[in-house]
Design a protein around this motif. Structure first.
Motif, PDB file in Angstrom:
ATOM      1  N   THR A 115      -6.415  -1.491  -1.364  1.00 24.85           N
ATOM      2  CA  THR A 115      -5.351  -1.178  -0.410  1.00 24.85           C
ATOM      3  C   THR A 115      -5.620   0.132   0.327  1.00 24.85           C
ATOM      4  O   THR A 115      -5.150   0.314   1.450  1.00 24.85           O
ATOM      5  N   ASP A 141       0.839  -1.195   0.000  1.00 22.16           N
ATOM      6  CA  ASP A 141       0.000   0.000   0.000  1.00 22.16           C
ATOM      7  C   ASP A 141       0.876   1.248   0.000  1.00 22.16           C
ATOM      8  O   ASP A 141       1.582   1.526   0.972  1.00 22.16           O
ATOM      9  N   THR A 173      -1.620  -2.627   3.346  1.00 19.74           N
ATOM     10  CA  THR A 173      -0.826  -3.639   2.649  1.00 19.74           C
ATOM     11  C   THR A 173      -1.461  -5.013   2.849  1.00 19.74           C
ATOM     12  O   THR A 173      -1.849  -5.382   3.957  1.00 19.74           O
TER      13      THR A 173
END
Length: 284
Positions: free
Chosen positions: A258, A47, A263
């Motif tokens: 995300t 992310d 993440t």
């Protein structure tokens, strides 16, 4: 009526965002250990505030990175790579000539030893990728070619092209034992019509093309690949297409943007996979 109202609320939350729920994960995490055994891999969709970057790690400690993220995100990317104990990148794969995919490449070259650079044959020939990145040597892949990337992990090139006015790039089918991961870059419905003729109906995980762009992820394509999980990266100041989100929800796919989940790590062995959202401190 109630069912439709609930569906509409879920779509609006996904498209327009919501605050991440409280998490027990410490915000000052220094290291992440997926505890991979020799027959396991971890695929981590990183992310960033903008752009795509995906880390693949094998139990033999080899690291593969797909794309390098968008502008002004190198510190974010490096922080995550350091958390995952990445000191060397065995293969760096680039799937699109676009700043959201390549912005951190030169900085990565300065800070990490990268053994191999790989991309599509047509993508490299038609785009300005090499002029931008100044890579001395590329390994180029052709459509339908299959590459053994890591032990038991192969990549088949589903499509490879570039067009300055279309969202086209390198699209990959990754296979690890019984698991199939379709890594879509190209958001183009004409291409998707062509891909309906390919044997892509046993996909476990779909990386949605180009941040959920409206030109891709059509209903016939989603029905054809029939994934269980969909990952959507974020692009600064843009939202995924509401039509794309609705199509994914209509087929009861577990969707992980995300922007909402942070993440996303997926740990796989020969028979099973586990989706692990990792909500680090995200004051990017």
């Amino acid at each position: 009526m109630k069912k439709w109202l609930f569906f509409l609320i879920i779509c609006l939350l996904t498209v327009y965002g919501y605050e991440k729920p409280p998490t027990n994960v410490e915000t000052d995490i220094e290291k992440v250990d997926l505890k991979l055994r020799e027959n396991e891999i971890g695929i981590t969709f990183i992310d960033l505030t903008s752009g795509e970057a995906t880390l693949i790690q094998h139990g033999n400690r080899k690291n593969v990175l797909i794309n390098t993220g968008g502008p002004n995100t190198f510190k974010q990317l490096k922080k995550i790579l350091d958390m995952f104990n990445v000191h060397e990148i065995n293969t760096l794969i680039i799937t699109k000539d676009d700043e959201q995919y390549i912005a951190n490449t030169k900085n990565l070259i300065k800070h990490y030893r990268i053994q191999k650079f790989a991309t599509g044959q047509h993508l490299l020939a038609k785009s300005q990728l090499n002029n931008k990145l100044k890579v001395a040597k590329w390994e180029t892949w052709k459509t339908n070619e299959t590459i053994e990337l890591l032990p038991s992990l192969t990549i088949q090139v589903v499509h490879d092209d570039f067009h300055s006015n279309k969202h086209l790039g390198l699209d990959l089918l990754m296979k690890f034992h019984k698991h199939n991961i379709l890594y879509m870059t190209s958001a183009d419905q004409q291409l998707e019509k062509f891909l309906l003729q390919k044997p892509l109906s046993d996909v476990n995980i779909l990386k949605v093309a180009h941040f959920g762009d409206k030109n891709g992820t059509s209903k016939p394509f989603v029905d054809h690949v029939d994934p269980q999980v969909a990952i959507i990266f974020r692009k600064k100041n843009e939202w995924p297409s509401q039509d794309v989100i609705e199509r994914l929800y209509q087929t009861w796919i577990d969707i992980y943007p995300t922007k909402q989940f942070g993440t996303i790590a997926i740990k796989m062995d020969e028979t099973l996979y586990e989706v692990i959202p990792l909500s680090f401190e995200s004051s990017f």
